[in-house]
Design an enzyme around this catalytic site. Sequence first.
Site, PDB file in Angstrom:
ATOM      1  N   GLN A  64       0.817  -1.208   0.000  1.00  0.00           N
ATOM      2  CA  GLN A  64       0.000   0.000   0.000  1.00  0.00           C
ATOM      3  C   GLN A  64       0.853   1.261   0.000  1.00  0.00           C
ATOM      4  O   GLN A  64       2.051   1.216   0.292  1.00  0.00           O
ATOM      5  CB  GLN A  64      -0.945  -0.004   1.203  1.00  0.00           C
ATOM      6  CG  GLN A  64      -0.281  -0.303   2.517  1.00  0.00           C
ATOM      7  CD  GLN A  64      -1.212  -0.953   3.526  1.00  0.00           C
ATOM      8  OE1 GLN A  64      -2.431  -0.914   3.404  1.00  0.00           O
ATOM      9  NE2 GLN A  64      -0.654  -1.557   4.558  1.00  0.00           N
ATOM     10  N   GLU A 119      -0.556   0.826  13.129  1.00  0.00           N
ATOM     11  CA  GLU A 119      -0.379   2.208  13.570  1.00  0.00           C
ATOM     12  C   GLU A 119       0.163   2.287  15.002  1.00  0.00           C
ATOM     13  O   GLU A 119       0.820   3.258  15.375  1.00  0.00           O
ATOM     14  CB  GLU A 119      -1.726   2.921  13.463  1.00  0.00           C
ATOM     15  CG  GLU A 119      -1.751   4.356  13.896  1.00  0.00           C
ATOM     16  CD  GLU A 119      -3.146   4.960  13.764  1.00  0.00           C
ATOM     17  OE1 GLU A 119      -3.415   5.954  14.461  1.00  0.00           O
ATOM     18  OE2 GLU A 119      -3.959   4.439  12.975  1.00  0.00           O
ATOM     19  N   ASP A 139       0.519  -7.550  12.110  1.00  0.00           N
ATOM     20  CA  ASP A 139       0.190  -6.748  10.935  1.00  0.00           C
ATOM     21  C   ASP A 139       0.983  -7.279   9.750  1.00  0.00           C
ATOM     22  O   ASP A 139       2.142  -7.680   9.897  1.00  0.00           O
ATOM     23  CB  ASP A 139       0.526  -5.276  11.186  1.00  0.00           C
ATOM     24  CG  ASP A 139      -0.134  -4.355  10.174  1.00  0.00           C
ATOM     25  OD1 ASP A 139      -1.106  -3.669  10.546  1.00  0.00           O
ATOM     26  OD2 ASP A 139       0.302  -4.324   8.999  1.00  0.00           O
ATOM     27  N   ASP A 170       0.255 -12.368   7.961  1.00  0.00           N
ATOM     28  CA  ASP A 170      -1.192 -12.332   7.783  1.00  0.00           C
ATOM     29  C   ASP A 170      -1.845 -12.732   9.103  1.00  0.00           C
ATOM     30  O   ASP A 170      -1.546 -13.793   9.660  1.00  0.00           O
ATOM     31  CB  ASP A 170      -1.578 -13.310   6.664  1.00  0.00           C
ATOM     32  CG  ASP A 170      -3.066 -13.289   6.351  1.00  0.00           C
ATOM     33  OD1 ASP A 170      -3.858 -13.558   7.274  1.00  0.00           O
ATOM     34  OD2 ASP A 170      -3.424 -12.996   5.206  1.00  0.00           O
ATOM     35  N   ALA A 171      -2.718 -11.890   9.635  1.00  0.00           N
ATOM     36  CA  ALA A 171      -3.308 -12.137  10.949  1.00  0.00           C
ATOM     37  C   ALA A 171      -4.107 -13.437  10.981  1.00  0.00           C
ATOM     38  O   ALA A 171      -4.107 -14.150  11.989  1.00  0.00           O
ATOM     39  CB  ALA A 171      -4.195 -10.961  11.355  1.00  0.00           C
ATOM     40  N   ASP A 188      -8.467  -4.717  14.347  1.00  0.00           N
ATOM     41  CA  ASP A 188      -8.218  -3.325  13.940  1.00  0.00           C
ATOM     42  C   ASP A 188      -7.782  -3.350  12.479  1.00  0.00           C
ATOM     43  O   ASP A 188      -6.629  -3.090  12.142  1.00  0.00           O
ATOM     44  CB  ASP A 188      -7.147  -2.692  14.826  1.00  0.00           C
ATOM     45  CG  ASP A 188      -6.988  -1.200  14.580  1.00  0.00           C
ATOM     46  OD1 ASP A 188      -7.880  -0.610  13.941  1.00  0.00           O
ATOM     47  OD2 ASP A 188      -5.964  -0.637  15.018  1.00  0.00           O
TER      48      ASP A 188
END
Length: 286
Positions: A64, A119, A139, A170-171, A188
């Site tokens: 991203q 974050e 994350d 990957d969660a 989240d």
Amino acid sequence: MRGEALPCNLSANCYGRQSPAAAGAAEAAAAEAECKWYEEDIDDDLKLSYALNSVLHRGASKYQEIALLDTKHFGKALIIDGKMQSTEMDEFIYHESLVHPPFLFHPNPKTVFIMGGGEGSAAREVLRHKTVQRVIMCDIDQEVVDFCRTYLTVNREAFGSNKLCLIINDARVELEKSREKYDVIVGDLADPVEGGPCYQLYTKSFYEHIVKPKLNDHGIFVTQAGPAGVLTHKEVFSSIYNTLKNVFKYVQAYTAHVPSFADTWGWVMASEYPFDLNAQQINEKN
């Protein structure tokens, strides 16, 4: 969390009849003005605009694009893939709403698994609870985590905590293979846009076969659940609530207004045990 953000495209037609030199100056002025605004498309006929002081940083990861903006109204703003994630002035509303209700209802939360949360703000709020002994934050994007650790100074203490175990993966994969069980599991994650990277982490199968078995006795699962306003609750909020109702015995939805999102936001928590504290009992826990 919401739609793609696009710059304000001002064409020469906005300035009427002009000489080539004047048109060139107008285009230059428009380009300069464009850099002073961040715009986000909410719907085909709806945009949000945020005046900027400056663009503090831009970057990109394997997954991203990332930007940190200094907005005039909300302070620093974290943008991922052209979507507003949080702002300095009001991110506490989102993250306190995500974390504190389940932690107040749980009798003794010690172990926590955060899905996403790169974050660092969710971990920051979790670590405010003195009973917490171990927090796993998983994350998928190392670059986003590194970016936030560097530029979001408010979360540096959380990132440096010896109670925090940061995993880049990957969660879904990490939670599925984990041999541990947790008192609280926190989602989240980005909204479950069909075909998006987080879509499979909001399904009945995921909740039933992966999340629920990883909860300890009296365990609670909580997830952000997207826009929950009068005009937006049908996007994902209602679906997430109804999906969890098919998996857990007790499900509680709740909302709060987040000014920088220009909407009411939703969260849903779920457990096999009732959420039955009253206001006095909650105050006594504080």
